[in-house]
Design an enzyme around this catalytic site. Structure first.
Site, PDB file in Angstrom:
ATOM      1  N   HIS A  66       0.838  -1.214   0.000  1.00 14.24           N
ATOM      2  CA  HIS A  66       0.000   0.000   0.000  1.00 14.24           C
ATOM      3  C   HIS A  66       0.863   1.252   0.000  1.00 14.24           C
ATOM      4  O   HIS A  66       0.440   2.301  -0.459  1.00 14.24           O
ATOM      5  CB  HIS A  66      -0.892   0.017   1.248  1.00 14.24           C
ATOM      6  N   HIS A  92       5.642   6.816   6.477  1.00  9.79           N
ATOM      7  CA  HIS A  92       5.322   6.287   5.144  1.00  9.79           C
ATOM      8  C   HIS A  92       4.912   7.443   4.257  1.00  9.79           C
ATOM      9  O   HIS A  92       4.761   8.570   4.732  1.00  9.79           O
ATOM     10  CB  HIS A  92       4.204   5.233   5.228  1.00  9.79           C
ATOM     11  N   HIS A  94       2.495   8.903   0.688  1.00  7.74           N
ATOM     12  CA  HIS A  94       1.369   8.770  -0.251  1.00  7.74           C
ATOM     13  C   HIS A  94       1.767   9.570  -1.490  1.00  7.74           C
ATOM     14  O   HIS A  94       2.319  10.668  -1.362  1.00  7.74           O
ATOM     15  CB  HIS A  94       0.085   9.331   0.369  1.00  7.74           C
ATOM     16  N   GLU A 104      -2.672  13.314   0.274  1.00  2.88           N
ATOM     17  CA  GLU A 104      -3.988  12.930   0.831  1.00  2.88           C
ATOM     18  C   GLU A 104      -4.764  14.175   1.235  1.00  2.88           C
ATOM     19  O   GLU A 104      -5.875  14.420   0.764  1.00  2.88           O
ATOM     20  CB  GLU A 104      -3.801  11.996   2.030  1.00  2.88           C
ATOM     21  N   HIS A 117       3.795  10.999   6.111  1.00  2.00           N
ATOM     22  CA  HIS A 117       3.127  10.817   7.407  1.00  2.00           C
ATOM     23  C   HIS A 117       4.101  10.169   8.377  1.00  2.00           C
ATOM     24  O   HIS A 117       4.647   9.087   8.093  1.00  2.00           O
ATOM     25  CB  HIS A 117       1.893   9.918   7.256  1.00  2.00           C
ATOM     26  N   THR A 198      -5.966   7.019   7.527  1.00  2.00           N
ATOM     27  CA  THR A 198      -6.562   7.195   6.192  1.00  2.00           C
ATOM     28  C   THR A 198      -6.629   5.869   5.443  1.00  2.00           C
ATOM     29  O   THR A 198      -6.843   5.825   4.235  1.00  2.00           O
ATOM     30  CB  THR A 198      -5.732   8.191   5.350  1.00  2.00           C
ATOM     31  N   THR A 199      -6.471   4.790   6.200  1.00  2.00           N
ATOM     32  CA  THR A 199      -6.508   3.446   5.634  1.00  2.00           C
ATOM     33  C   THR A 199      -7.303   2.565   6.594  1.00  2.00           C
ATOM     34  O   THR A 199      -7.331   2.862   7.798  1.00  2.00           O
ATOM     35  CB  THR A 199      -5.065   2.903   5.502  1.00  2.00           C
TER      36      THR A 199
END
Ligand SMILES: NS(=O)(=O)c1c(F)c(F)c(SCCc2ccc(C(=O)O)cc2)c(F)c1NC1CCCCCCC1
Ligand SMILES: [Zn+2]
Length: 257
Positions: A66, A92, A94, A104, A117, A198-199
């Site tokens: 992911h 991590h 995005h 995000e 993040h 957010t996951t």
């Protein structure tokens, strides 16, 4: 939890079928409408402790299908800017694709190239697992990444290893470095709101800090980020961002006017 990650970014509207919190009213990310934020002088500068790691400290960098996750030692701590102390778990990213931006959070509808993040848990709980679903359990520091004229040496410490973890679940040990170098120079200009992971499982346990100043990476660095990783045996890992969620009854605070 992380193990049962059968969800995908293709159908985020279906996350709520298996993870009820994903249909909640305090979800993240959000679009930050700067005109509607509330200046809050009590929001002090973010203070970090232990973020500068020696090269002798090896950290696990993993493609979990992911995102790319850098696991962090609990010795990294947020010691200012929040009411309580938080300790690091992981960081991590995005991102989008060669043709699309992938942050995000958005600001006045603007999506940035990518978003960092840094995830922390509240030390009033004796473990990350105990904190992850608590309303005051997590603090995530978010920073927007943009294309600039020069290579960012701190992000190079992560990006130079991506070709070794192209495949899902591949991991590599990387030398420590100054993790604070991944964040903006000014840690006193930020937005603050209550939100969620957010996951999936989308727990509404995150007190978000989204920095106003962006971080600059070179065009080639952004290109490496958006083209190196794969999931499901060969699918490009791109556009791994959730769309902005409703603000509902929430207010977004700003540490600056
Ligand atoms: N923006 S965010 O912070 O919500 C977030 C995402 F958007 C994320 F997309 C992710 S990665 C997806 C969750 C996951 C899947 C597999 C594994 C593994 O195999 O080790 C681990 C995690 C991801 F890891 C995180 N952060 C995680 C939230 C997932 C569960 C707890 C782990 C720490 C924070
Ligand atoms: Zn994230």
């Amino acid at each position: 939890g992380p193990g049962d990650s059968h969800w995908s970014y293709e159908e985020p509207e279906r996350w709520g079928e298996h993870y009820l919190a994903c249909s909640g009213t305090m979800q993240s990310p959000i679009n930050i409408e700067t005109e509607k934020t509330i200046f809050s002088p009590q929001l002090r500068p973010i203070q970090l402790s232990g973020y500068s790691l020696p090269a002798s400290k090896k950290l696990k960098l993993k493609n979990n299908g992911h995102t790319v996750v850098l696991e962090l030692p609990e010795s990294l701590a947020i010691t200012g800017g929040y009411a309580q102390q938080y300790r690091a778990v992981q960081l991590h990213l995005h991102w989008g694709s060669p043709t699309t931006a992938g942050s995000e959070h958005t600001v006045n509808g603007k999506r940035f190239a990518a978003e960092l993040h840094v995830v922390h848990y509240n030390t009033r709980y004796d473990s990350f697992k105990a904190a992850v679903a608590q309303p005051d359990g997590l603090a995530v520091l978010g920073a927007f990444l943009e294309v600039g004229p020069r290579e960012n040496p701190f992000y190079q410490e992560i990006l130079k290893h991506l070709r070794k973890i192209q495949g899902e679940d591949e991991e590599v040990l990387v030398p420590g470095f100054n993790i604070a170098g991944l964040l903006p120079d000014s840690l006193h200009l930020y937005f603050r709101y209550n939100g969620s992971l957010t996951t999936p499982p989308c727990f509404q346990s995150v007190t978000w800090t989204v920095f106003n100043q962006t971080v600059m990476l070179s065009h080639d660095q952004i290109s490496v980020l958006v083209t190196s990783l794969q999931y499901d045996y060969g699918k490009p890992l791109q556009n791994n961002f959730r769309l902005p969620q409703g603000l509902h009854k929430r207010w977004v605070l700003a540490s600056f006017e």
